[in-house]
Write a protein that holds these residues in place. Structure first.
Motif, mmCIF file in Angstrom:
data_model
loop_
_atom_site.group_PDB
_atom_site.id
_atom_site.type_symbol
_atom_site.label_atom_id
_atom_site.label_comp_id
_atom_site.label_asym_id
_atom_site.label_seq_id
_atom_site.Cartn_x
_atom_site.Cartn_y
_atom_site.Cartn_z
ATOM 1 N N ASP A 139 -7.423 16.377 -2.193
ATOM 2 C CA ASP A 139 -5.971 16.466 -2.380
ATOM 3 C C ASP A 139 -5.047 16.199 -1.174
ATOM 4 O O ASP A 139 -4.026 15.812 -1.298
ATOM 5 C CB ASP A 139 -5.703 17.986 -2.967
ATOM 6 C CG ASP A 139 -4.269 18.278 -2.944
ATOM 7 O OD1 ASP A 139 -3.528 17.703 -3.464
ATOM 8 O OD2 ASP A 139 -3.855 19.224 -2.198
ATOM 9 N N ALA A 140 -5.753 16.426 -0.027
ATOM 10 C CA ALA A 140 -4.810 16.179 1.174
ATOM 11 C C ALA A 140 -4.479 14.858 1.348
ATOM 12 O O ALA A 140 -3.610 14.629 2.218
ATOM 13 C CB ALA A 140 -5.560 16.884 2.478
ATOM 14 N N PHE A 141 -5.084 13.946 0.891
ATOM 15 C CA PHE A 141 -4.727 12.582 0.944
ATOM 16 C C PHE A 141 -3.627 12.223 0.282
ATOM 17 O O PHE A 141 -2.835 11.195 0.647
ATOM 18 C CB PHE A 141 -5.927 11.549 0.590
ATOM 19 C CG PHE A 141 -7.135 11.396 1.450
ATOM 20 C CD1 PHE A 141 -6.984 10.631 2.579
ATOM 21 C CD2 PHE A 141 -8.063 12.089 1.388
ATOM 22 C CE1 PHE A 141 -8.151 10.393 3.353
ATOM 23 C CE2 PHE A 141 -9.206 12.274 2.380
ATOM 24 C CZ PHE A 141 -9.283 11.151 3.234
ATOM 25 N N ILE A 142 -3.253 13.298 -0.547
ATOM 26 C CA ILE A 142 -1.998 12.863 -1.308
ATOM 27 C C ILE A 142 -0.682 13.127 -0.601
ATOM 28 O O ILE A 142 0.438 12.487 -0.596
ATOM 29 C CB ILE A 142 -1.975 13.828 -2.640
ATOM 30 C CG1 ILE A 142 -3.065 13.457 -3.452
ATOM 31 C CG2 ILE A 142 -0.531 13.572 -3.350
ATOM 32 C CD1 ILE A 142 -3.405 14.233 -4.865
ATOM 33 N N ASP A 143 -0.769 14.140 0.398
ATOM 34 C CA ASP A 143 0.297 14.479 1.283
ATOM 35 C C ASP A 143 0.818 13.239 1.993
ATOM 36 O O ASP A 143 2.110 13.159 1.923
ATOM 37 C CB ASP A 143 -0.190 15.682 2.335
ATOM 38 C CG ASP A 143 -0.592 16.977 1.608
ATOM 39 O OD1 ASP A 143 -0.327 16.830 0.381
ATOM 40 O OD2 ASP A 143 -0.992 17.870 2.418
ATOM 41 N N PRO A 144 0.181 12.560 2.971
ATOM 42 C CA PRO A 144 0.738 11.566 3.450
ATOM 43 C C PRO A 144 1.464 10.656 2.662
ATOM 44 O O PRO A 144 2.603 9.921 2.760
ATOM 45 C CB PRO A 144 -0.456 10.862 4.451
ATOM 46 C CG PRO A 144 -1.319 11.700 4.406
ATOM 47 C CD PRO A 144 -1.259 12.688 3.303
ATOM 48 N N VAL A 145 0.910 10.283 1.420
ATOM 49 C CA VAL A 145 1.677 9.498 0.550
ATOM 50 C C VAL A 145 3.002 10.254 -0.225
ATOM 51 O O VAL A 145 4.101 9.372 0.021
ATOM 52 C CB VAL A 145 0.738 9.335 -0.827
ATOM 53 C CG1 VAL A 145 1.387 8.612 -2.044
ATOM 54 C CG2 VAL A 145 -0.372 8.676 -0.313
ATOM 55 N N ILE A 146 3.076 11.581 -0.266
ATOM 56 C CA ILE A 146 4.163 12.143 -0.463
ATOM 57 C C ILE A 146 5.455 12.034 0.323
ATOM 58 O O ILE A 146 6.562 11.872 0.394
ATOM 59 C CB ILE A 146 3.886 13.651 -1.262
ATOM 60 C CG1 ILE A 146 3.405 13.613 -2.325
ATOM 61 C CG2 ILE A 146 5.082 14.429 -1.021
ATOM 62 C CD1 ILE A 146 2.722 14.939 -2.881
ATOM 63 N N GLY A 147 4.940 12.312 1.814
ATOM 64 C CA GLY A 147 5.685 12.191 2.955
ATOM 65 C C GLY A 147 6.192 10.848 3.141
ATOM 66 O O GLY A 147 7.497 10.602 3.537
ATOM 67 N N HIS A 148 5.507 9.927 2.969
ATOM 68 C CA HIS A 148 5.888 8.441 3.083
ATOM 69 C C HIS A 148 6.822 8.222 2.103
ATOM 70 O O HIS A 148 8.016 7.281 2.519
ATOM 71 C CB HIS A 148 4.448 7.579 3.135
ATOM 72 C CG HIS A 148 4.738 6.187 3.204
ATOM 73 N ND1 HIS A 148 5.021 5.700 4.250
ATOM 74 C CD2 HIS A 148 5.078 5.180 2.417
ATOM 75 C CE1 HIS A 148 5.170 4.399 4.351
ATOM 76 N NE2 HIS A 148 5.168 3.905 3.056
#
Length: 490
Positions: free
Chosen positions: A69-78
């Motif tokens: 799930d943590a890999f989703i965070d940079p995508v959301i931030g980006h």
């Protein structure tokens, strides 16, 4: 070509954030606090002792789920950095996250009666859903800090409200869990094993989380929900990925992440084992668990008051290192003294007050570095902007959450492995666990905690940005903005 739509006025050094904005900004952290508290305190014991999944498998599921799930965070931030709407970059994400946050939290605490393998898959997938839904809110929400103020010390003053509200929300639900939902009954004297109690716990969490997201979105809407003047450029997917890694390859950011790896791994270990420690090592009565949230809340209030003046006196990085060292010393003292035979025995009048006293102080000093990490991370934004020409608050704060999720998962996995490694029995009865098992639990826990925090302290001291550096960067960026051409849009 037409002129770009106006945005909110940029914050400048010396700007003070109104109290109502601080409160709204802080309120958004309640959802994250409820989620964090549930994952750290109850998830392991619920799926292990109530559902019947082995502790090691629970730890493995949480670790896998959090890392994936943590890999989703940079995508959301980006993506939030590049969101171009009449409500700005962050607020569309906040409003859209309300339903997913509540629904995924409900599903996590209502597993079906399936086989162990199926439950393992269900736990992993539902944990991913919860953390992803929370990220839709938390990443854009916390990324608003650098937009609220560029002042070096005001950032510490603002972000501490998120820690106050986040912890208070989680601890309120913890108090309700211990005192109401999971209190002992005639049918189930072991209150922590009440399946119906976790149902009430889940529904209360749904209401608290959804309300906090809505309050934060509405409370900050007028100040920040405006179409952005300038957005980072959109590129092909491969170029976007290269840009993400290039932006995050910032020395100050990497140092902060290094310190966070050790600090949050320790937090994951401590929280995941806390119920075991209080129940089986200290053998506290059920009513004592109702004091635990108040003890932690006192620590949070202590940190809320302490962080700004200590930061002003010592500087952020030295204050963070010093507070972390003091916190681990105070937090481990009861266990060290117990191992040496110097702490009052279980059941004695002084045992609970002494333990809560050390816990309160350790919590307060331990939260101070976390507050300062958030403030230091906001300072990284201008350092990156000076180097790259782009402000990508969402990406950096998402990177921080990425680290927290991965490492907290590792801490939870370490806790589950520790419980399994020492041969801790299932359905254990307080006071009837073998003394050798209790001793091994305390000894390994103490060693791991000391190692984690020692590494965090050393890393904090290598953070390269200071107050004068920040002032120089902000002045340079302001001068650059005055000579830049007026932005336009098609």
């Amino acid at each position: 070509m037409t002129a770009a739509a106006p945005a909110t006025a940029a914050a400048t050094p010396g700007d003070k954030v109104p109290m109502r904005i601080k409160l709204a900004y802080g309120a958004g952290a309640v959802a994250y606090g409820v989620k964090d508290n549930g994952f750290a305190v109850f998830l392991l014991i619920f799926y292990n002792q109530v559902i019947g999944l082995s502790a090691q498998l629970v730890g493995l599921a949480v670790m896998i789920a959090l890392i994936v799930d943590a890999f989703i965070d940079p995508v959301i931030g980006h993506l939030s950095d590049r969101t171009n709407s009449r409500w700005g970059r962050r607020h569309p994400w906040l409003y859209l996250s309300i339903v997913p946050v509540g629904l995924s939290w409900f599903l996590l605490w209502h597993p079906p009666e399936w086989s162990d393998t199926a439950i393992l898959v269900y736990l992993t997938l539902s944990a991913i859903l919860v953390r992803s839904a929370i990220a839709m809110n938390e990443v854009p929400s916390i990324a608003m800090l650098p937009e609220l103020t560029r002042d070096y010390h005001e950032r510490t003053d603002v972000i501490r409200y998120r820690f106050l509200f986040g912890w208070a929300g989680g601890l309120l639900l913890l108090f309700l869990a211990y005192g109401v939902f999971l209190a002992p009954t005639a049918d189930q004297p072991a209150g922590l094993l009440r399946r119906d109690g976790y149902d009430a716990y889940a529904w209360t969490g749904v209401i608290m989380m959804a309300a906090s997201v809505l309050i934060a979105a509405i409370g900050t809407h007028r100040r920040l929900a405006h179409r952005p003047v300038r957005l980072p450029p959109r590129q092909p997917l491969l170029s976007e990925l290269k840009a993400i890694f290039g932006t995050l390859n910032n020395r100050a950011f990497l140092v902060l992440m290094g310190a966070g790896i050790f600090a949050y791994a320790n937090q994951g270990l401590n929280f995941a084992t806390s119920t075991y420690m209080q129940t089986y090592i200290w053998e506290f009565p059920q009513w004592a668990f109702q004091l635990w949230p108040f003890t932690l809340l006192l620590g949070v209030v202590f940190a809320f008051v302490l962080a700004p003046p200590v930061s002003r006196k010592m500087g952020k990085k030295r204050a963070a290192a010093a507070m972390a060292a003091i916190a681990v010393t105070l937090g481990l003292l009861p266990y060290v003294l117990r191992l040496l035979g110097l702490f009052p025995a279980n059941g004695e009048a002084a045992t609970l007050p002494l333990f809560l006293f050390f816990t309160t102080l350790a919590t307060g000093f331990g939260i101070c570095p976390m507050i300062l990490v958030g403030s230091m991370l906001a300072d990284v934004i201008e350092d990156s902007e000076l180097r790259t020409g782009q402000r990508e608050e969402g990406l950096f704060f998402a990177g921080n959450l990425f680290m927290q999720k991965c490492v907290t998962g590792i801490g939870t996995f370490a806790a589950g492995s520790l419980i399994t490694l020492i041969g801790f029995p299932q359905n254990a009865v307080p006071g009837q666990v073998d003394d050798d098992i209790i001793t091994r639990l305390m000894l390994i826990f103490t060693i791991l905690t000391a190692l984690f925090i020692s590494a965090a302290v050393w890393t904090f001291l290598h953070f390269p940005l200071g107050e004068q550096d920040h002032a120089d960067r902000v002045a340079t960026l302001a001068a650059r903005a005055q000579t830049a051409p007026v932005p336009t849009a098609e």
